[in-house]
Scaffold this motif. Structure first.
Motif, mmCIF file in Angstrom:
data_model
loop_
_atom_site.group_PDB
_atom_site.id
_atom_site.type_symbol
_atom_site.label_atom_id
_atom_site.label_comp_id
_atom_site.label_asym_id
_atom_site.label_seq_id
_atom_site.Cartn_x
_atom_site.Cartn_y
_atom_site.Cartn_z
ATOM 1 N N SER A 1 6.633 4.816 -10.822
ATOM 2 C CA SER A 1 5.781 4.451 -11.951
ATOM 3 C C SER A 1 4.378 4.085 -11.483
ATOM 4 N N GLY A 2 4.171 4.120 -10.159
ATOM 5 C CA GLY A 2 2.807 3.924 -9.681
ATOM 6 C C GLY A 2 2.413 2.476 -9.437
ATOM 7 N N ILE A 3 3.377 1.548 -9.540
ATOM 8 C CA ILE A 3 3.053 0.148 -9.249
ATOM 9 C C ILE A 3 2.756 0.007 -7.759
ATOM 10 N N ILE A 4 3.577 0.700 -6.943
ATOM 11 C CA ILE A 4 3.311 0.751 -5.515
ATOM 12 C C ILE A 4 2.632 2.081 -5.235
ATOM 13 N N ASN A 5 1.415 2.043 -4.728
ATOM 14 C CA ASN A 5 0.725 3.319 -4.471
ATOM 15 C C ASN A 5 1.220 3.934 -3.170
ATOM 16 N N SER A 6 0.726 5.125 -2.863
ATOM 17 C CA SER A 6 1.298 5.860 -1.735
ATOM 18 C C SER A 6 0.992 5.150 -0.420
ATOM 19 N N TYR A 7 -0.143 4.426 -0.367
ATOM 20 C CA TYR A 7 -0.483 3.680 0.847
ATOM 21 C C TYR A 7 0.581 2.626 1.144
ATOM 22 N N TRP A 8 0.937 1.874 0.107
ATOM 23 C CA TRP A 8 1.931 0.817 0.314
ATOM 24 C C TRP A 8 3.320 1.374 0.520
ATOM 25 N N PHE B 1 26.217 -4.522 -1.007
ATOM 26 C CA PHE B 1 26.005 -3.141 -1.388
ATOM 27 C C PHE B 1 25.214 -3.066 -2.684
ATOM 28 N N VAL B 2 25.641 -3.883 -3.650
ATOM 29 C CA VAL B 2 24.953 -3.887 -4.940
ATOM 30 C C VAL B 2 23.513 -4.358 -4.756
ATOM 31 N N LEU B 3 23.349 -5.372 -3.924
ATOM 32 C CA LEU B 3 22.012 -5.908 -3.675
ATOM 33 C C LEU B 3 21.103 -4.827 -3.105
ATOM 34 N N ALA B 4 21.650 -4.088 -2.112
ATOM 35 C CA ALA B 4 20.862 -3.014 -1.495
ATOM 36 C C ALA B 4 20.474 -1.982 -2.540
ATOM 37 N N LEU B 5 21.465 -1.625 -3.413
ATOM 38 C CA LEU B 5 21.186 -0.638 -4.463
ATOM 39 C C LEU B 5 20.095 -1.124 -5.394
ATOM 40 N N TYR C 1 16.761 -0.990 -3.702
ATOM 41 C CA TYR C 1 16.341 0.402 -3.604
ATOM 42 C C TYR C 1 15.844 0.895 -4.962
ATOM 43 N N GLY C 2 16.646 0.617 -6.010
ATOM 44 C CA GLY C 2 16.288 1.066 -7.354
ATOM 45 C C GLY C 2 14.946 0.505 -7.776
ATOM 46 N N ALA C 3 14.767 -0.798 -7.504
ATOM 47 C CA ALA C 3 13.532 -1.455 -7.925
ATOM 48 C C ALA C 3 12.332 -0.830 -7.236
ATOM 49 N N ILE C 4 12.457 -0.605 -5.897
ATOM 50 C CA ILE C 4 11.317 -0.060 -5.159
ATOM 51 C C ILE C 4 11.037 1.376 -5.603
ATOM 52 N N MET C 5 12.121 2.173 -5.793
ATOM 53 C CA MET C 5 11.926 3.547 -6.219
ATOM 54 C C MET C 5 11.246 3.598 -7.581
#
Lengths: 315, 291
Positions: free
Chosen positions: A29-36, A13-17, A20-24
């Motif tokens: 912050s724009g590291i991952i653009n909308s395409y990715w 559960f913590v891992l999933a969180l 999720y937190g990292a990707i969000m």
């Protein structure tokens, strides 16, 4: 639940969180653009598809080629319900999934008496029939495509759906029911003699698998916002199967990783996109022959020199 | 009149299905596997004919022979490379490999020839044969005749010759056949060769009747032929022929009297019906599972 299981549950559960937190964070912050981030959404949908097919093909051991059919049922029903009934997203998602499960049940009851090759062909046949129906009834707008589906799917929704799917299937597999399902894969006659109601478990696994395929379809419909029957053909079913086979039949972690890799990798290999299906074909053949010749453990031992891995692989 | 025309149409397509279905049935009988790649072999057969006839400018007769030999070789090679290593493993592994082979062939031809349809050379005379009030196109007549001739020859081969006897023995019990001094590997190769050669003829008939070929043609044709094989009772050559003709008729009647869009659904419906009612097929025998 035992202590170890609780710890494992909390850990996952913590891992999933954290993921999720990292990707969000990266998205905001724009590291991952909308395409990715779009590709990540598709990756999560594929995770749902691959893990759910793994339940039917990997754990139950029944090769089905109709997964795209269930996906299309989920996609169309949820989309139609959103458009015409105006149901909230979650409700239409669930309606779609339940309908897919019902179709799975209707198809499963007669067909699961068959085994192996026949089952494979008959699920393929159902997939085609579903596609022909979608192509020819008025309400789905046929080959022109169903348009005007509200765009509701975002990364949060697909991520939660993927986590729930993985959690539910992992729980089923670990439970008493899961052991019954796996025993059917190992030896159907023996498990029937041991008092396991094999038909019941086969249909159960098949229906659950269809349910999650329906969820994936609903998510897909509300993300792409246009549905064309051609998307859900035989090739789509094979693509999902390749993910499951590549990840390992009966291996959930493998399915997850394979689904993500197989969604992201083609984006990097745009230049070779013509060769993508060719590569899938070679992967299927090579995976089977390597596995049957038991070459994988040897190769692993050679390259990794890790005792655990070899033992795990030879199991 | 339309009724008879539909019957002739149906028998002509059915003949093509029958030729392909015989290949499925033979391979199933001997290797106990569904050769998913069989449909693609038909596609290869059509393309070889196109290349030899249209691009190399050879006579039609040479093109047909080349296509049959090419497909037979391809069938043997796929068996040796992909299926032989898996002969003793579970059906799941073999099935997945067969799907892989089918995809591989389809995509190789897609890369070579592109996805656009190619015009198939028509080396049959135009026009129709008139029989009383009925008119049959040359393709339909050829398709029916070839199916009948091939089935009869094949039945004679299997029932009267030594090699045919070896085939029957291997399909009944591989281990015992081997102990009796039959070369199992060669027999299986021979089966794949004959099945694929017949597939090549099916491919040529497809090309002649539809005059357009593309790399995807084998997929649907293969599945329908497989349904024909199941309908007749898989493993039975007569059954495959009858099944093929029946499927062809069913399709033709659906197209004429109901709707062309539902013809595929009807064929699949037949498969589902037959698998539920009589899974062994029309001519098949129920095999009891021993523990």
């Amino acid at each position: 639940m035992k202590k170890k299981e609780i710890r494992q549950f909390i850990l996952s559960f913590v891992l999933a969180l954290v993921i999720y937190g990292a990707i969000m964070f990266a998205m905001n912050s724009g590291i991952i653009n909308s395409y990715w981030s779009g590709i990540l959404v598709v990756a999560c949908i594929n995770v749902v598809l691959a893990t759910s097919l793994n339940l039917a093909s990997g754990y139950l051991g029944q090769l089905t080629l109709g997964h795209a059919g269930f996906m299309s049922v989920g996609a169309y029903i949820s989309a139609l319900s959103s458009i015409y009934l105006g149901t909230p997203f979650i409700i239409s998602l669930l309606i779609g999934a339940v309908c897919a499960a019902v179709v799975g049940l209707i198809i499963g009851i007669p067909t699961l008496r068959l085994k192996g090759d026949y089952l494979c062909i008959i699920t393929l046949a159902f997939n085609e029939i579903i596609r022909v129906i979608m192509l020819n009834i008025g309400i789905t707008n046929g080959a022109k495509g169903l348009m005007g589906i509200p765009m509701e799917t975002n990364f949060t929704v697909v991520f939660i759906s993927a986590v729930i799917t993985i959690y539910v299937i992992a729980c089923i597999v670990k439970s008493r029911h899961g052991r019954a399902i796996i025993s059917i894969r190992e030896d159907e006659t023996a498990s029937e003699l041991a008092g396991i109601p094999t038909s019941y478990y086969k249909i159960l696994a098949f229906t659950i698998s269809a349910f999650f395929a329906g969820i994936a379809g609903g998510l897909y419909a509300h993300y792409i916002t246009i549905l064309i029957p051609k998307v859900f053909d035989y090739n789509k079913s094979v693509e999902i199967l390749v993910m499951v086979v590549l990840g390992g039949l009966g291996n959930l972690k493998g399915s997850i990783i394979a689904a993500i890799v197989m969604t992201i990798l083609p984006e990097y290999l745009r230049a070779f996109s013509d060769y993508r299906m060719l590569l899938y074909a070679v992967v299927l053949i090579a995976a089977m022959i390597l596995k049957e010749k038991n070459l994988v453990p040897h190769l692993k031992a050679k390259f990794l020199k890790k005792k655990d891995d070899v033992e795990e692989a030879t199991e | 009149m339309q009724f008879f025309a539909t019957i002739i149409n149906g028998l002509s397509t059915g003949g093509m299905y029958a030729l392909v279905a015989i290949g499925y049935t033979m391979v199933y009988g001997i290797a106990k596997m569904i050769n998913f790649a069989h449909g693609e072999i038909i596609m290869v057969g059509a393309y070889i004919t196109y290349v030899v006839f249209s691009l190399l400018g050879m006579p039609a007769f040479v093109a047909i022979i080349a296509s049959i030999i090419g497909c037979a070789l391809l069938g043997v090679v796929t068996e040796k490379v992909a299926y032989k290593p898996l002969r003793n493993s579970g059906s799941l592994a073999v099935l997945i490999t067969a799907i892989g082979v089918s995809y591989l062939l389809q995509n190789v031809f897609l890369l070579i020839f592109g996805s656009a349809a190619i015009t198939f050379p028509s080396f049959l005379p135009e026009g129709q044969i008139h029989l009383g009030g009925l008119s049959i196109s040359y393709v339909s007549a050829l398709s029916l005749c070839l199916t009948l001739i091939c089935t009869v020859l094949l039945l004679i081969f299997i029932n009267k010759t030594r090699l045919g006897k070896a085939m029957r023995a291997v399909s009944e019990d591989k281990g015992a056949a081997e102990l009796m001094g039959i070369n199992v590997n060669n027999t299986i190769s021979l089966t794949f060769a004959i099945g694929s050669g017949l597939g090549a003829i099916g491919g040529i008939i497809y090309g002649l009747s539809y005059s357009l070929i593309n790399p995807y043609l084998g997929a649907m044709l293969g599945i329908k032929a497989f349904i024909a094989a199941v309908l007749g009772g898989i493993g039975d050559i007569k059954g495959a022929m009858v099944g093929g003709l029946l499927i062809g008729l069913a399709e033709a009647f659906t197209i004429t009297f109901i709707s062309s869009t539902f013809s595929d659904a009807v064929v699949f419906g037949i498969l589902i019906f037959i698998l539920l009612v009589k899974p062994a097929g029309l001519f098949g025998v129920n095999v009891r599972e021993k523990v």
